[in-house]
Design an enzyme around this catalytic site. Structure first.
Site, mmCIF file in Angstrom:
data_model
loop_
_atom_site.group_PDB
_atom_site.id
_atom_site.type_symbol
_atom_site.label_atom_id
_atom_site.label_comp_id
_atom_site.label_asym_id
_atom_site.label_seq_id
_atom_site.Cartn_x
_atom_site.Cartn_y
_atom_site.Cartn_z
ATOM 1 C CE LYS A 94 -4.195 -1.697 0.315
ATOM 2 N NZ LYS A 94 -5.101 -1.393 -0.898
ATOM 3 C CD GLU A 116 -10.173 4.622 0.415
ATOM 4 O OE1 GLU A 116 -9.842 5.785 0.106
ATOM 5 O OE2 GLU A 116 -9.420 3.699 0.028
ATOM 6 C CB SER A 382 -0.190 -8.057 -1.561
ATOM 7 O OG SER A 382 -1.093 -8.909 -0.750
#
Lengths: 399, 260
Positions: A94, A116, A382
């Site tokens: 991220k 968000e 990930s």
């Protein structure tokens, strides 16, 4: 970054095939238009690229290893490489996007950042870069998720962000996104909205995909070093909104010799009524400003998805992935909670790596697909599993 | 002539009311419309409820949630509107987000609108460009006026583009925000209302977002042709029911000088 038109990248109207666009209320038009007009120029500016890559290297810890998982490979009878995004600062891919977007926000002259978050990973990655740049940060999070993800809420607060509960609708990720969009409507000049996935109105899906494309850029180089060729036979990634998958697929989209597999969260099973498998259950529609596949009622009301993994329970999917699915460029496989949890345990005990439950959905593909011994499979790991310990403890009775 | 255009030509400031279909009770749609007409309302916007109303504040979000819970659907709304034109002569628009319309089928939706006597559509998340490319001809075929929003941040060039595309009215959003959000109008709004008035647009403007009483209605219509009340009306409806509507409406219009 070239802008050569290809069948699988964004076109000049902001669409991937029939998916994408910017279905936004007029109140958002100036913000989104400013972004649309400027993002390509800013991203291709050498000064921007230098700052972006310097931070990815020194702060995020890139390049992340491409690890040849030998015991896992022996178990499944093929050559498996794990792209170790779990080793990024803050524990997942991220942050590649939040670093990029905060640099972009600075160049757009914005003073305030909103985001968000569902599980809190993107919220933490956003709060982190805001601390780094000394910018005000407001993170919207569903009231229910706030209760479920207390450690990430604490991280964000420690990093100086305000965490605002979304109390509308189902009080989870989609409602947090609605609240962030409403905030942006109310702050039309000083605020940048850092979306966490390849979703939302054009240019966000392309913007986020480009920032995440550093993943496949590195894989090309790393495979060349280890396998003496720059491409694998298979790419495997999990898809919620789809940002880690977009990053892994990006530089291989137009290479036909590379097969692409996307793992979706089937939850308790596609027909169980508790699922997040958008390609199987979704129909074309509009969510958060994008025309894409989404889970909805017959009457066009958006339905609440379910997955054991808080990072995969988004009722839509990024328009790039909708297009990859529809055009059959990518193969979408649904993975149940059970299958993901088993795959997580297998990786942990064969390789000593505890994965995020999101990534475990990609790992479960190895159980379902038979690969040849010589075939090279690159799987995006990930995120790391620390945030999911409570779920693992409960599932495997580790208390 | 489309009823919207006739209403806008009248020699008085137009009062438009928005309510959410299916709220407070599923079958309130026609009774609300008739009460509004009886009490001098000039135009009505029926809100088609949506699960994720991005441009709406808490009041309309909540009324939409309850309406959906009550069982409101697109087909149900059209059923309720059968016979609308036997009793109602003022213009009626549907305001809704694009996804439910898309799922209903855009052509079928337009067809049903014409059958029951809907005059126009407000679809906040259907942007100008998409409308021009895909829907302009279709809406025109069914005699529906598409209403676009402008805000204090909308660039002049875009306002002119919207003006040239509009055949009903332009929905002027009073201030940056979602519905139901503002605490009265200040200097910023007055300057914005004035700026738009000076642009001499061919399309009349109607102001919405933040009108809640006589004072805000008067401020909004000093330069514009009309004003829209949504959240304040829904709150009143929830608090005091349909019986309180006449008093609420006469409060908005009182002290209004005719013809200004």
């Amino acid at each position: 970054m070239s802008d050569t038109p290809t069948p699988y990248h964004i076109n000049s109207e902001g669409y991937y095939g029939e998916f994408g666009g910017a279905f936004i209320p007029e109140m958002l038009y100036p913000n989104v238009e400013q972004l649309r007009l400027q993002y390509e120029a800013i991203l291709s500016d050498p000064g921007f690229q230098e700052e972006f890559h310097q931070l990815l290297k020194d702060y995020v810890g890139r390049p992340t290893p491409l690890y040849h998982a030998r015991r896992l490979s022996a178990h499944y009878g093929c050559r498996i490489y794990l792209k170790r995004e779990d080793l990024c600062h803050t524990g997942a891919h991220k942050i590649n996007n939040t670093i990029g977007q905060i640099l972009l926000a600075k160049r757009l002259g914005k003073k305030r950042i909103i985001a968000e978050t569902g599980a809190g990973q993107h919220g933490v990655a956003t709060a982190t870069v805001c601390a780094l740049m000394g910018m005000e940060c407001v993170v919207y999070m569903g009231e229910i998720d706030i209760r479920r993800q207390a450690p990430n809420v604490a991280r964000m607060k420690m990093l100086g962000a305000s965490v605002v509960p979304a109390i509308s609708g189902s009080r989870t990720l989609k409602d947090a996104t609605n609240e962030a969009i409403r905030d942006w409507i109310q702050h039309p000049t000083d605020t940048h909205y850092i979306i966490g996935s390849v979703v939302g109105p054009h240019p966000y899906p392309d913007l986020v995909a480009r920032f995440q494309s550093v993943i496949s850029q590195e894989v090309q180089i790393q495979l060349q070093e280890q396998e003496n060729r720059s491409y694998p036979d298979y790419l495997v990634a999990c898809v919620g909104g789809g940002s880690n998958a977009a990053g892994l697929f990006y530089h291989y989209l137009d290479q036909d010799q590379v097969s692409i597999i996307a793992a979706e969260a089937a939850g308790e099973g596609i027909t169980s009524g508790k699922s997040a498998a958008t390609s199987a259950l979704g129909k074309i529609g509009i969510i958060h400003g994008s025309k894409t596949l989404l889970m909805q009622s017959e009457d066009g009301q958006i339905t609440e998805p379910y997955s054991i993994s808080a990072g995969l329970d988004y009722p839509g999917v990024g328009p790039m992935h909708a297009h990859l699915f529809k055009s059959k460029r990518a193969d979408f496989i649904s993975i149940t909670d059970q299958e993901a949890m088993q795959a997580a345990l297998k990786l942990t005990q064969l390789e000593g790596i505890i994965p995020a439950i999101e990534s475990a959905h990609a790992l479960a593909v190895l159980e379902q697909r038979k690969f040849e011994e010589h075939q090279v499979v690159v799987l995006n790991l990930s995120g790391r599993g620390d945030k999911d310990l409570a779920t693992y403890m409960e599932f495997y009775n580790l208390k | 002539m489309n009823r919207i255009n006739s209403a806008l030509e009248a020699d008085k400031k137009l009062l438009s009311i928005y309510f959410t279909a299916g709220f407070p009770q599923l079958d309130d749609t026609l009774p609300i419309i008739e009460t509004l007409q009886e009490n001098g309302v000039d135009m009505i916007e029926i809100g088609l409820p949506f699960s994720d109303p991005l441009a709406d504040g808490p009041t309309i979000q909540e009324s939409s949630r309850k309406a959906l819970e009550n069982g409101m659907t697109t087909s149900k709304l059209f059923e309720q509107l059968e016979g609308l034109r036997d009793r109602v002569h003022i213009p009626v628009l549907i305001m809704g987000y694009f996804n439910p319309i898309l799922q209903f089928g855009v052509r079928e939706f337009c067809q049903r609108c014409r059958e029951v006597g809907i005059d126009g559509l407000i679809i906040p998340d259907l942007p100008v460009e998409e409308y021009q490319c895909h829907y302009q001809a279709l809406f025109a075929e069914f005699g529906l006026r598409m209403v676009f929003l402008i805000t204090p941040q909308t660039p002049d060039s875009r306002i002119h583009q919207i003006d040239s595309l509009s055949e009903g009215f332009i929905y002027m959003v009073s201030s940056p925000g979602v519905t139901g959000g503002t605490e009265g109008f200040g200097k910023t709004q007055t300057e914005y209302f004035q700026r738009i008035a000076q642009m001499q647009l061919k399309t009349p403007q109607v102001v919405g977002f933040g009108i809640k009483d006589q004072q805000t209605f008067q401020q909004a219509t000093e330069f514009a042709q009309g004003g829209i009340i949504g959240s304040a009306f829904i709150k009143e409806l929830e608090r005091s029911g349909l019986e309180a509507v006449p008093e609420f409406l006469s409060g908005i219009r009182k002290q209004e000088v005719p013809g200004t």
